[in-house]
Write an enzyme that holds these catalytic residues in place. Structure first.
Site, PDB file in Angstrom:
ATOM      1  N   HIS A 159       0.834  -1.225   0.000  1.00  0.00           N
ATOM      2  CA  HIS A 159       0.000   0.000   0.000  1.00  0.00           C
ATOM      3  C   HIS A 159       0.859   1.261   0.000  1.00  0.00           C
ATOM      4  CE1 HIS A 159      -3.385  -2.659   1.222  1.00  0.00           C
ATOM      5  NE2 HIS A 159      -2.447  -3.242   1.948  1.00  0.00           N
ATOM      6  N   SER A 286      15.344  20.400 -16.324  1.00  0.00           N
ATOM      7  CA  SER A 286      14.203  21.258 -16.627  1.00  0.00           C
ATOM      8  C   SER A 286      14.713  22.516 -17.325  1.00  0.00           C
ATOM      9  CB  SER A 286      13.495  21.630 -15.321  1.00  0.00           C
ATOM     10  OG  SER A 286      12.757  22.823 -15.498  1.00  0.00           O
ATOM     11  N   LYS A 292      16.533  20.758 -11.168  1.00  0.00           N
ATOM     12  CA  LYS A 292      15.825  19.511 -11.465  1.00  0.00           C
ATOM     13  C   LYS A 292      16.686  18.458 -12.160  1.00  0.00           C
ATOM     14  CE  LYS A 292      12.024  18.556 -10.971  1.00  0.00           C
ATOM     15  NZ  LYS A 292      10.835  18.933 -11.747  1.00  0.00           N
ATOM     16  N   GLU A 299      10.127   7.342 -16.623  1.00  0.00           N
ATOM     17  CA  GLU A 299       8.780   7.843 -16.935  1.00  0.00           C
ATOM     18  C   GLU A 299       8.351   7.404 -18.335  1.00  0.00           C
ATOM     19  OE1 GLU A 299       8.217  12.008 -14.745  1.00  0.00           O
ATOM     20  OE2 GLU A 299      10.070  11.878 -15.871  1.00  0.00           O
TER      21      GLU A 299
END
Ligand code: ARG
Length: 466
Positions: A159, A286, A292, A299
């Site tokens: 979970h 970024s 970043k 992804e």
């Protein structure tokens, strides 16, 4: 503008297809990648024709020489693919006929329907072998991370809540299991592809004397004992697209695994977890925020899995309403298959590359796994060893957790008197349940994350992956 009707089927036509129809119906822009398989099939087919006496040995040899020339031209990029010849099959046959008159006999006892079915089965066998090799490369990259950081403990999650401690290697071995099943699945797909449809003709075979076993054997469609495997129903053979769907399904499922591994790694790489640092080479920055470092490879793996599922869905929908046997709709079967193949190979390479360059950060892992609550179950097991029923033990430890929360101390910082007030079966050694190494050593059974089992799995994977 109308064209002259195609030489291969134009006999009954007075006009050829419109430009728009040519553009609409051509497949050579994508099925040209089948050329090596098409040529392999044509060589076997012409060898069979000579074997049964439908062409002479000289004609067969001439066809073979011509096919070699065509293949060389294709491989060197000099071949002139023509849209008006529709597909890979007709492009090759026409080019061959130009350099070798005997080629006019090549299509004897054959249709493009059994031809494309054969090409695709040869293609699937090769594609599955390539993907299996790619899976093993990815597994090796994952195994090397496990080897390097085998001793590092992290919390395992259910979970997405901290559950119980596991070695990083145990977590990574789970990925190896997933990928191993994928490799097995692709082996099954390759086995299902391993039946030769050539000789089924357009739908109902041929009146000419062909030797299907000869062709099958020549093309390597054989069982483990070397016996030829030929499809048993000509109508099924030209309309069956099960292997396409199974292949796309295996790609979709390995894609689901990519996505789940990627999601783990995205979490591990976040500031919130920071169990791992992904390699710069597989991350991007970024354009606005200088600090970043984004886990783009992971992804995109997660994203590509959507595409792999979409391709499977396309194929299922394409096949579902079609009457037997061949229908031109089926030409649309190739782009999703090719895309799934290419994307799966690419994903496997990216997965391997990202793992090969990733680092586990042991200090961050140690901080996370130091939480004694991760061993609350071990404390319940302690009570079980003291003769308490598990349900009662679970309840008692729950009360201990609640007490620690109330006192605002870690679970292992409660006093002996405090825990004894919760259950009289707690003894002075209760706190030893929180000794991480000892707790791990107790997890001895097959499939568990104890050090002995982990060592065993290392051995197993090293052997399996060479
Ligand atoms: N390009 C076609 C396909 O991929 C080959 C089979 C054509 N057969 C036919 N009857 N038009 O499906």
């Amino acid at each position: 503008m109308a064209h002259k009707a195609q030489a291969t089927w134009g006999g009954r036509f007075s006009a050829g297809p419109a430009d728009l129809m040519l553009r609409f119906s051509e497949s050579v822009s994508f099925d040209r990648r089948l050329a090596p398989f098409d040529i392999q099939g044509s060589k076997a087919h012409s060898a069979m024709l000579a074997h049964v006496g439908l062409i002479t040995a000289d004609e067969r040899d001439a066809i073979h020489r011509g096919l070699d020339v065509v293949l060389k031209e294709i491989e060197s990029g000099k071949f002139k693919w023509q849209t008006k010849l529709e597909d890979v099959h007709m492009n090759i046959e026409q080019a061959l006929t130009k350099i070798e008159p005997a080629a006019a006999k090549l299509h004897t006892a054959r249709s493009r329907n059994d031809q494309v079915a054969t090409d695709m089965r040869l293609y699937f066998k090769a594609a599955c072998a390539e993907i299996i090799a790619g899976i093993q490369d990815a597994q090796r990259a994952i195994l090397s991370v496990a080897e390097k950081y085998g001793h590092v403990l992290i919390p395992g999650y259910t979970h997405l809540q901290r559950a119980q401690p596991v070695y990083v290697s145990h977590h990574l071995f789970a990925y190896l299991e997933m990928l191993q099943r994928d490799a097995e699945r692709f082996a099954v797909v390759a086995d299902h592809a391993n039946w030769c449809p050539l000789g089924s003709g357009a739908i109902a075979g041929t009146t000419l004397p062909n030797d299907r076993e000869f062709t099958a054997e020549t093309l390597g469609f054989v069982d483990a004992k070397g016996k030829p495997r030929v499809t048993q129903n000509s109508m099924d053979a030209v309309s069956d697209r099960d292997t396409f769907i199974e292949f796309a399904s295996a790609c979709a499922l390995v894609g689901v695994h990519f996505s789940r591994m990627a999601e783990d790694q995205i979490l591990w790489a976040s500031q919130e977890f920071k169990f791992a640092e992904l390699p710069d080479a597989f991350c991007t920055g970024s354009s606005l925020m200088p600090q970043k470092k984004n886990p783009d490879s992971m992804e995109l793996l997660r994203g590509k899995s959507a595409r792999l599922q979409g391709n499977l869905h396309t194929l299922l929908t394409l096949a579902k309403g079609l009457p037997l046997t061949y229908n031109r709709d089926l030409q649309e079967d190739k782009p999703p298959v090719f895309d799934s193949h290419d994307q799966t190979v690419l994903c496997l390479q990216v997965l391997a590359g990202t793992f090969a360059g990733m680092e586990i950060l042991p200090e961050k892992c140690a901080t996370a796994v130091a939480d004694p609550a991760l061993l609350a179950t071990d404390l319940a097991d302690y009570l079980v060893r003291q003769g308490v029923a598990f349900r009662d033990a679970h309840h008692a430890v729950g009360a201990v957790v609640k007490l620690a929360e109330k006192n605002n101390v870690a679970l292992d910082r409660l006093t002996f008197e405090e825990v004894q007030s919760v259950h009289p079966k707690f003894e002075a050694d209760w706190v030893e349940s929180f000794h991480l190494e000892k707790a791990m050593a107790r997890r001895k059974g097959t499939g568990m994350p104890g050090p002995a089992q982990v060592a065993r799995q290392f051995k197993r994977w090293k052997k399996l992956l060479g």
